[in-house]
Motif scaffolding. Structure first.
Motif, PDB file in Angstrom:
ATOM      1  N   GLU A 163     -10.693  45.022  22.724  1.00  0.00           N
ATOM      2  CA  GLU A 163      -9.671  44.008  23.009  1.00  0.00           C
ATOM      3  C   GLU A 163      -9.582  43.685  24.500  1.00  0.00           C
ATOM      4  OE1 GLU A 163      -5.898  44.886  21.270  1.00  0.00           O
ATOM      5  OE2 GLU A 163      -6.661  44.855  19.210  1.00  0.00           O
ATOM      6  N   ALA A 164      -9.833  44.673  25.338  1.00  0.00           N
ATOM      7  CA  ALA A 164      -9.797  44.425  26.786  1.00  0.00           C
ATOM      8  C   ALA A 164     -10.865  43.398  27.173  1.00  0.00           C
ATOM      9  CB  ALA A 164     -10.009  45.725  27.546  1.00  0.00           C
ATOM     10  N   GLN A 165     -12.034  43.491  26.557  1.00  0.00           N
ATOM     11  CA  GLN A 165     -13.105  42.535  26.845  1.00  0.00           C
ATOM     12  C   GLN A 165     -12.764  41.152  26.273  1.00  0.00           C
ATOM     13  OE1 GLN A 165     -17.016  43.932  25.783  1.00  0.00           O
ATOM     14  NE2 GLN A 165     -17.969  41.935  26.104  1.00  0.00           N
ATOM     15  N   ALA A 166     -12.169  41.147  25.069  1.00  0.00           N
ATOM     16  CA  ALA A 166     -11.774  39.875  24.468  1.00  0.00           C
ATOM     17  C   ALA A 166     -10.738  39.174  25.344  1.00  0.00           C
ATOM     18  CB  ALA A 166     -11.212  40.120  23.067  1.00  0.00           C
ATOM     19  N   TYR A 167      -9.845  39.961  25.914  1.00  0.00           N
ATOM     20  CA  TYR A 167      -8.835  39.406  26.816  1.00  0.00           C
ATOM     21  C   TYR A 167      -9.491  38.750  28.029  1.00  0.00           C
ATOM     22  CZ  TYR A 167      -4.790  39.204  29.962  1.00  0.00           C
ATOM     23  OH  TYR A 167      -3.810  38.782  30.823  1.00  0.00           O
ATOM     24  N   GLU A 168     -10.480  39.419  28.602  1.00  0.00           N
ATOM     25  CA  GLU A 168     -11.169  38.874  29.775  1.00  0.00           C
ATOM     26  C   GLU A 168     -11.930  37.602  29.419  1.00  0.00           C
ATOM     27  OE1 GLU A 168     -10.821  39.714  32.848  1.00  0.00           O
ATOM     28  OE2 GLU A 168      -9.438  41.324  32.279  1.00  0.00           O
ATOM     29  N   ILE A 169     -12.473  37.529  28.216  1.00  0.00           N
ATOM     30  CA  ILE A 169     -13.187  36.327  27.783  1.00  0.00           C
ATOM     31  C   ILE A 169     -12.223  35.141  27.715  1.00  0.00           C
ATOM     32  CG2 ILE A 169     -14.377  35.239  25.834  1.00  0.00           C
ATOM     33  CD1 ILE A 169     -15.556  38.025  25.175  1.00  0.00           C
ATOM     34  N   ILE A 170     -11.044  35.388  27.149  1.00  0.00           N
ATOM     35  CA  ILE A 170     -10.035  34.319  27.049  1.00  0.00           C
ATOM     36  C   ILE A 170      -9.572  33.898  28.438  1.00  0.00           C
ATOM     37  CG2 ILE A 170      -7.679  33.806  26.282  1.00  0.00           C
ATOM     38  CD1 ILE A 170      -8.218  35.565  23.836  1.00  0.00           C
ATOM     39  N   ARG A 171      -9.375  34.863  29.321  1.00  0.00           N
ATOM     40  CA  ARG A 171      -8.934  34.537  30.673  1.00  0.00           C
ATOM     41  C   ARG A 171      -9.994  33.727  31.414  1.00  0.00           C
ATOM     42  NH1 ARG A 171      -7.058  39.025  35.022  1.00  0.00           N
ATOM     43  NH2 ARG A 171      -9.283  39.523  34.956  1.00  0.00           N
ATOM     44  N   ALA A 172     -11.254  34.117  31.260  1.00  0.00           N
ATOM     45  CA  ALA A 172     -12.338  33.384  31.916  1.00  0.00           C
ATOM     46  C   ALA A 172     -12.430  31.959  31.381  1.00  0.00           C
ATOM     47  CB  ALA A 172     -13.663  34.115  31.711  1.00  0.00           C
ATOM     48  N   GLN A 173     -12.237  31.803  30.077  1.00  0.00           N
ATOM     49  CA  GLN A 173     -12.277  30.474  29.464  1.00  0.00           C
ATOM     50  C   GLN A 173     -11.145  29.608  29.998  1.00  0.00           C
ATOM     51  OE1 GLN A 173     -14.597  29.384  27.610  1.00  0.00           O
ATOM     52  NE2 GLN A 173     -13.885  27.869  26.124  1.00  0.00           N
ATOM     53  N   ALA A 174      -9.958  30.197  30.138  1.00  0.00           N
ATOM     54  CA  ALA A 174      -8.809  29.448  30.665  1.00  0.00           C
ATOM     55  C   ALA A 174      -9.051  29.026  32.105  1.00  0.00           C
ATOM     56  CB  ALA A 174      -7.550  30.318  30.568  1.00  0.00           C
ATOM     57  N   THR A 175      -9.636  29.918  32.889  1.00  0.00           N
ATOM     58  CA  THR A 175      -9.933  29.597  34.286  1.00  0.00           C
ATOM     59  C   THR A 175     -10.965  28.486  34.387  1.00  0.00           C
ATOM     60  OG1 THR A 175      -9.451  31.879  34.939  1.00  0.00           O
ATOM     61  CG2 THR A 175     -10.751  30.541  36.477  1.00  0.00           C
ATOM     62  N   ARG A 176     -11.973  28.570  33.556  1.00  0.00           N
ATOM     63  CA  ARG A 176     -13.028  27.571  33.583  1.00  0.00           C
ATOM     64  C   ARG A 176     -12.509  26.183  33.183  1.00  0.00           C
ATOM     65  NH1 ARG A 176     -16.389  30.481  31.362  1.00  0.00           N
ATOM     66  NH2 ARG A 176     -16.139  29.895  29.176  1.00  0.00           N
ATOM     67  N   LYS A 177     -11.658  26.147  32.212  1.00  0.00           N
ATOM     68  CA  LYS A 177     -11.131  24.862  31.724  1.00  0.00           C
ATOM     69  C   LYS A 177      -9.866  24.419  32.465  1.00  0.00           C
ATOM     70  CE  LYS A 177     -13.000  25.041  27.043  1.00  0.00           C
ATOM     71  NZ  LYS A 177     -12.704  24.923  25.593  1.00  0.00           N
ATOM     72  N   ARG A 178      -9.363  25.281  33.353  1.00  0.00           N
ATOM     73  CA  ARG A 178      -8.152  25.003  34.126  1.00  0.00           C
ATOM     74  C   ARG A 178      -6.946  24.741  33.220  1.00  0.00           C
ATOM     75  NH1 ARG A 178     -10.383  21.171  39.125  1.00  0.00           N
ATOM     76  NH2 ARG A 178     -11.829  22.729  39.958  1.00  0.00           N
ATOM     77  N   GLN A 183      -2.887  28.288  25.988  1.00  0.00           N
ATOM     78  CA  GLN A 183      -3.530  27.113  25.396  1.00  0.00           C
ATOM     79  C   GLN A 183      -4.861  27.483  24.750  1.00  0.00           C
ATOM     80  OE1 GLN A 183      -2.891  24.739  29.154  1.00  0.00           O
ATOM     81  NE2 GLN A 183      -2.603  23.084  27.690  1.00  0.00           N
ATOM     82  N   VAL A 184      -5.620  28.320  25.419  1.00  0.00           N
ATOM     83  CA  VAL A 184      -6.878  28.804  24.839  1.00  0.00           C
ATOM     84  C   VAL A 184      -6.581  29.612  23.585  1.00  0.00           C
ATOM     85  CG1 VAL A 184      -8.902  30.264  25.213  1.00  0.00           C
ATOM     86  CG2 VAL A 184      -8.050  28.817  27.077  1.00  0.00           C
ATOM     87  N   ALA A 185      -5.548  30.455  23.656  1.00  0.00           N
ATOM     88  CA  ALA A 185      -5.181  31.290  22.515  1.00  0.00           C
ATOM     89  C   ALA A 185      -4.762  30.434  21.325  1.00  0.00           C
ATOM     90  CB  ALA A 185      -4.053  32.237  22.909  1.00  0.00           C
ATOM     91  N   THR A 186      -3.973  29.398  21.582  1.00  0.00           N
ATOM     92  CA  THR A 186      -3.522  28.508  20.507  1.00  0.00           C
ATOM     93  C   THR A 186      -4.705  27.822  19.835  1.00  0.00           C
ATOM     94  OG1 THR A 186      -1.416  28.104  21.639  1.00  0.00           O
ATOM     95  CG2 THR A 186      -2.087  26.499  19.972  1.00  0.00           C
ATOM     96  N   ALA A 187      -5.674  27.381  20.646  1.00  0.00           N
ATOM     97  CA  ALA A 187      -6.867  26.735  20.087  1.00  0.00           C
ATOM     98  C   ALA A 187      -7.668  27.713  19.228  1.00  0.00           C
ATOM     99  CB  ALA A 187      -7.730  26.190  21.218  1.00  0.00           C
TER     100      ALA A 187
END
Length: 201
Positions: A163-178, A183-187
């Motif tokens: 889950e720690a890695q999954a969290y980082e993936i979501i955070r990186a995606q949010a940063t990349r998409k600004r 919002q990433v989680a909802t999608a």
């Protein structure tokens, strides 16, 4: 006069007041005192379903037999309400609570006390609005946190990662998409729901 006192006076002078009371001596007294304070005053009776545009405060006669169900009385963005009452029996007190009033003046109306009631009602209304906004923001924050936690679990299961890695993936995606992590989680949650609905029985 302090800056805070001057701000209170300036705020009152810019107040747009609506008096909802039958045309009589009490209404004349109230209108006159409000105008002396510096308020812009409009009057009507019976209470209308829509208030004049930009109304800040409403002085409302609480008369249980005629008490209407008015949208602006229960609206979150509604005006400050100061109830006008003549009696203090259980029926009137119940109607007073139902009116969502922020202050009360008692008939027969006198010039003395109207300014104090107006100041306190406006202050209480403003405080209530600030608390409501804080509560709403807190609820949104809590929902966003729950969505992120749910999305982390979904992604961890899908990819077979901690889950720690999954969290980082979501955070990186949010940063990349600004965008926010929520919002990433909802999608992600929405996509998971679509896949579940489209899966064959």
């Amino acid at each position: 006069m302090s800056a805070q006192d001057r701000r209170i006076i300036d705020l009152l002078r810019a107040t747009r007041a609506v008096v909802l009371h039958p045309a009589d001596h009490d209404r004349e007294t109230l209108e006159g005192q409000l105008r002396r304070i510096g308020c812009e005053v409009h009057s009507a009776w019976p209470p209308p379903s829509d208030l004049p545009l930009g109304a800040d405060v409403v002085f409302l006669l609480v008369d249980p037999p005629q008490e209407p169900n008015l949208p602006w009385m229960i609206s979150e963005a509604g005006p400050t309400i100061v109830a006008i009452i003549e009696y203090e029996n259980p029926t009137v007190l119940r109607a007073l609570i139902d009116s969502n009033a922020h202050g009360v003046v008692v008939k027969p109306l006198r010039p003395f006390g109207i300014l104090s009631s107006l100041v306190l009602a406006r202050s209480l209304h403003g405080y209530s609005r600030r608390i409501e906004k804080k509560v709403k923001k807190l609820e949104e924050t809590m929902k966003a946190r729950r969505d992120v936690e749910k999305a982390v679990k979904i992604l961890a299961d899908l990819r077979g990662v901690p889950e720690a890695q999954a969290y980082e993936i979501i955070r990186a995606q949010a940063t990349r998409k600004r965008v926010s992590m929520s919002q990433v989680a909802t999608a992600l949650i929405g996509a998971q729901d679509v896949l579940k609905d489209s899966a064959p029985d």
